[in-house]
Design a protein around this motif. Structure first.
Motif, PDB file in Angstrom:
ATOM      1  N   VAL A 189      39.512 -45.656 -32.293  1.00 18.62           N
ATOM      2  CA  VAL A 189      38.175 -45.610 -31.693  1.00 18.62           C
ATOM      3  C   VAL A 189      37.181 -46.478 -32.464  1.00 18.62           C
ATOM      4  N   GLY A 190      37.199 -46.393 -33.792  1.00 12.29           N
ATOM      5  CA  GLY A 190      36.154 -46.985 -34.628  1.00 12.29           C
ATOM      6  C   GLY A 190      35.924 -48.459 -34.396  1.00 12.29           C
ATOM      7  N   LEU A 191      36.978 -49.292 -34.505  1.00  7.12           N
ATOM      8  CA  LEU A 191      36.807 -50.735 -34.352  1.00  7.12           C
ATOM      9  C   LEU A 191      36.426 -51.113 -32.934  1.00  7.12           C
ATOM     10  N   ALA A 192      36.968 -50.393 -31.942  1.00  6.21           N
ATOM     11  CA  ALA A 192      36.608 -50.672 -30.549  1.00  6.21           C
ATOM     12  C   ALA A 192      35.126 -50.410 -30.311  1.00  6.21           C
ATOM     13  N   ILE A 193      34.632 -49.278 -30.833  1.00  8.25           N
ATOM     14  CA  ILE A 193      33.208 -48.944 -30.703  1.00  8.25           C
ATOM     15  C   ILE A 193      32.356 -49.997 -31.410  1.00  8.25           C
ATOM     16  N   THR A 194      32.768 -50.359 -32.619  1.00  5.06           N
ATOM     17  CA  THR A 194      32.003 -51.321 -33.413  1.00  5.06           C
ATOM     18  C   THR A 194      31.865 -52.653 -32.686  1.00  5.06           C
ATOM     19  N   LYS A 195      32.972 -53.154 -32.170  1.00  4.90           N
ATOM     20  CA  LYS A 195      32.927 -54.443 -31.457  1.00  4.90           C
ATOM     21  C   LYS A 195      32.055 -54.349 -30.212  1.00  4.90           C
ATOM     22  N   ALA A 196      32.165 -53.219 -29.484  1.00  5.79           N
ATOM     23  CA  ALA A 196      31.354 -53.042 -28.273  1.00  5.79           C
ATOM     24  C   ALA A 196      29.863 -53.022 -28.603  1.00  5.79           C
ATOM     25  N   LEU A 197      29.490 -52.304 -29.644  1.00  2.00           N
ATOM     26  CA  LEU A 197      28.077 -52.221 -30.035  1.00  2.00           C
ATOM     27  C   LEU A 197      27.543 -53.580 -30.463  1.00  2.00           C
ATOM     28  N   LEU A 198      28.314 -54.292 -31.274  1.00  2.00           N
ATOM     29  CA  LEU A 198      27.849 -55.587 -31.777  1.00  2.00           C
ATOM     30  C   LEU A 198      27.770 -56.627 -30.661  1.00  2.00           C
ATOM     31  N   MET A 199      28.747 -56.630 -29.779  1.00  2.00           N
ATOM     32  CA  MET A 199      28.713 -57.580 -28.657  1.00  2.00           C
ATOM     33  C   MET A 199      27.523 -57.303 -27.756  1.00  2.00           C
ATOM     34  N   ARG A 200      27.217 -56.009 -27.560  1.00  2.00           N
ATOM     35  CA  ARG A 200      26.072 -55.630 -26.743  1.00  2.00           C
ATOM     36  C   ARG A 200      24.779 -56.162 -27.350  1.00  2.00           C
ATOM     37  N   SER A 201      24.705 -56.231 -28.669  1.00  2.00           N
ATOM     38  CA  SER A 201      23.514 -56.727 -29.357  1.00  2.00           C
ATOM     39  C   SER A 201      23.518 -58.250 -29.472  1.00  2.00           C
ATOM     40  N   GLY A 202      24.584 -58.884 -29.001  1.00  2.00           N
ATOM     41  CA  GLY A 202      24.668 -60.339 -29.082  1.00  2.00           C
ATOM     42  C   GLY A 202      25.276 -60.844 -30.372  1.00  2.00           C
ATOM     43  N   PHE A 203      25.886 -59.938 -31.165  1.00  2.05           N
ATOM     44  CA  PHE A 203      26.502 -60.317 -32.426  1.00  2.05           C
ATOM     45  C   PHE A 203      28.026 -60.346 -32.276  1.00  2.05           C
ATOM     46  N   GLN A 204      28.696 -60.870 -33.295  1.00  2.00           N
ATOM     47  CA  GLN A 204      30.148 -61.033 -33.223  1.00  2.00           C
ATOM     48  C   GLN A 204      30.837 -60.281 -34.358  1.00  2.00           C
ATOM     49  N   LEU A 205      32.011 -59.756 -34.028  1.00  2.00           N
ATOM     50  CA  LEU A 205      32.852 -59.113 -35.037  1.00  2.00           C
ATOM     51  C   LEU A 205      34.235 -59.744 -34.966  1.00  2.00           C
ATOM     52  N   GLY A 206      34.712 -60.206 -36.118  1.00  2.00           N
ATOM     53  CA  GLY A 206      36.023 -60.837 -36.132  1.00  2.00           C
ATOM     54  C   GLY A 206      36.776 -60.556 -37.412  1.00  2.00           C
ATOM     55  N   LEU A 207      38.046 -60.905 -37.380  1.00  2.00           N
ATOM     56  CA  LEU A 207      38.919 -60.738 -38.543  1.00  2.00           C
ATOM     57  C   LEU A 207      39.134 -62.118 -39.159  1.00  2.00           C
ATOM     58  N   LEU A 208      38.734 -62.297 -40.412  1.00  2.00           N
ATOM     59  CA  LEU A 208      38.886 -63.605 -41.058  1.00  2.00           C
ATOM     60  C   LEU A 208      40.357 -63.855 -41.391  1.00  2.00           C
ATOM     61  N   LYS A 209      40.933 -64.892 -40.790  1.00  2.00           N
ATOM     62  CA  LYS A 209      42.358 -65.162 -40.986  1.00  2.00           C
ATOM     63  C   LYS A 209      42.644 -65.891 -42.297  1.00  2.00           C
ATOM     64  N   ASP A 210      41.656 -66.659 -42.798  1.00  2.00           N
ATOM     65  CA  ASP A 210      41.907 -67.443 -44.009  1.00  2.00           C
ATOM     66  C   ASP A 210      41.555 -66.690 -45.293  1.00  2.00           C
TER      67      ASP A 210
END
Length: 467
Positions: free
Chosen positions: A436-457
């Motif tokens: 639940v946690g990461l899904a909620i976090t991404k939804a909230l941030l996207m709604r605010s116009g921000f981005q959440l990602g996983l740094l691959k490098d």
């Protein structure tokens, strides 16, 4: 009319009509695959048998041998009355009920088709047909010359054919009356009835050898009905798709409310945990500054109320949440206050490195997001026993306008990375993970116009919030 011209006209006309019914056949097939209703098979059978009638007609203008040509005369009857039987059944499907007055017509069609099949088999195997006699046609009979027949109906064949024509005429009248009784303004169906009526009179005259210089036109009547029935079933397909779309919308709303409930429960739990610790201290008398504790408890109670309001707005797509310029340091401090008890009860070190900057946002939304990332990192490193000195770091970069939450983990595989933000997906299933946690976090941030990602490098597992 010259015989060559008559043959060419017969071939081209019949081939054109054959192509039309093949097209209608595929249209019916598409409707059936969408509807999955057995009733939708009848217009397919009607188009198929009518197309077969036209094919046999065109094919027999090319003479191969006499036996085959005489055999195909029976196949004409089989195709014609199979098609008419299918037409009656389709009409009943269209009107949504059995028509008792047509039971005899259907029964006669089945009987006549069966008799013609027996005659066809007898012709092929024994060179004998009990409905047709050999006959020498005069040259003026263009139809017989074109089809290369050397047989004509005997008295039994004429009786069966005449009764068949009467059954078709009777059926046309019954259907016409039924359409009028139901006050259906069915132009195509009524036009098809009229054409079928005239075609049967024409074909009867040809079968009784009243004239031999005209073409069988029975299949023309079916053209109007084929179009009308396909329009009817196509409309049913559209209605079904529309209902399915509405059902998807309804289920998505249910899923949305389920997501809201999971989100609220997930984030309120953080505040309840802090409230529980504060209340326990008051009950056991271990609180050195009760007044400060009361203020803290009141603050978290207000946060619980704010979170419920927040999610009601989120899932009702209301963008009226209050937004202000907020210090990133203040947001991180709020988040750390919520997760501090959990970190204190674990052996995980929390490292904080903040380059302060301000963002325009709803403070609660971003605080919830950082809390979820910190909790997720804590659970991840606590879940794995191989880390001797586990740590989690939260770092704010003013230059990049981002917040990174990094743990001592060695990164996440591409396979898991592609799924990790999906609702319900968890790497800790069976040991407290709910996805639940990461899904909620991404939804909230996207709604605010921000981005959440996983740094691959990154050397370690790092989630980045980019403002």
């Amino acid at each position: 009319m010259e015989l060559d011209l008559y043959v060419a006209f017969t071939r081209y006309l019949t081939t054109f009509v054959f192509s039309f019914f093949i097209y209608q056949l595929f249209a019916s097939l598409v409707n059936y695959t969408q509807l999955k209703e057995r009733e939708a098979l009848w217009p397919m059978v009607m188009c198929l048998t009518t197309a077969a009638y036209c094919f046999v007609f065109a094919f027999n203008t090319h003479f191969i041998n006499q036996k085959l040509s005489d055999f195909l005369l029976m196949i004409f009857w089989v195709c014609a009355y199979s098609s008419f039987y299918s037409y009656i059944r389709t009409i009943e499907v269209y009107l949504k009920r059995r028509i008792k007055k047509l039971e005899f017509a259907k029964l006669y069609c089945v009987f006549l088709v069966s008799v013609q099949i027996v005659c066809a088999i007898s012709t092929l195997l024994f060179n004998h047909n009990f409905l047709f006699d050999e006959h020498n046609y005069v040259k003026s009979n263009l139809f017989a010359q074109t089809m290369h027949f050397n047989v004509s109906p005997n008295i039994y064949g004429k009786i069966l054919g005449g009764l068949g024509a009467l059954v078709v005429l009777y059926t046309c009248i019954v259907i016409w009356i039924e359409l009028n009784r139901l006050k259906r303004n069915e132009v195509l169906l009524k036009l098809g009835i009229i054409v079928t009526f005239l075609a049967v009179l024409n074909d009867t005259a040809l079968g009784l050898e009243i004239s031999g210089a005209i073409l069988p036109l029975y299949y023309f009547g079916n053209a109007f009905e084929a179009v009308r029935f396909n329009l009817y079933f196509q409309r049913k397909v559209y209605r079904k798709l529309f209902n399915l779309e509405n059902e998807v919308v309804r289920l998505s709303r249910i899923a949305q409310f389920g997501f809201a409930a999971a989100s609220i429960a997930h984030d309120i739990r953080n505040h309840i945990f802090v409230l529980k610790i504060g209340i326990d201290k008051l009950i056991k008398g271990r609180e050195e500054d009760p007044q400060q504790n009361y203020k803290s408890l009141n603050k978290h109670i207000n946060k619980v109320s704010e979170i419920t309001d927040l999610y009601m707005n989120v899932f009702n797509k209301n963008n009226a949440n209050e937004k202000n310029n907020v210090s990133v340091k203040k947001i991180v401090d709020e988040a750390i206050e919520l997760v501090a008890p959990k970190y204190k009860n674990s052996n995980v070190e929390l490292i904080v490195d903040i380059e302060d900057f301000s963002i325009y946002c709803n403070e609660t939304e971003i605080t919830i997001s950082i809390v979820n990332l910190l909790k997720n990192a804590l659970e991840e490193v606590s879940f794995v026993d191989k880390y001797q000195s586990p740590w989690v770091q939260v770092h704010a970069y003013a230059s990049k306008r981002s917040i990174c939450v990094t743990d001592c983990g060695q990164g996440i595989s591409n396979e898991i990375a592609s799924e990790i933000f999906n609702f319900g997906y968890s790497t800790k299933k069976g040991v407290g993970g709910h996805g639940v946690g990461l899904a909620i976090t991404k939804a909230l941030l996207m709604r605010s116009g921000f981005q959440l990602g996983l740094l691959k490098d990154s050397k370690n597992t790092t989630f980045e919030v980019l403002f």
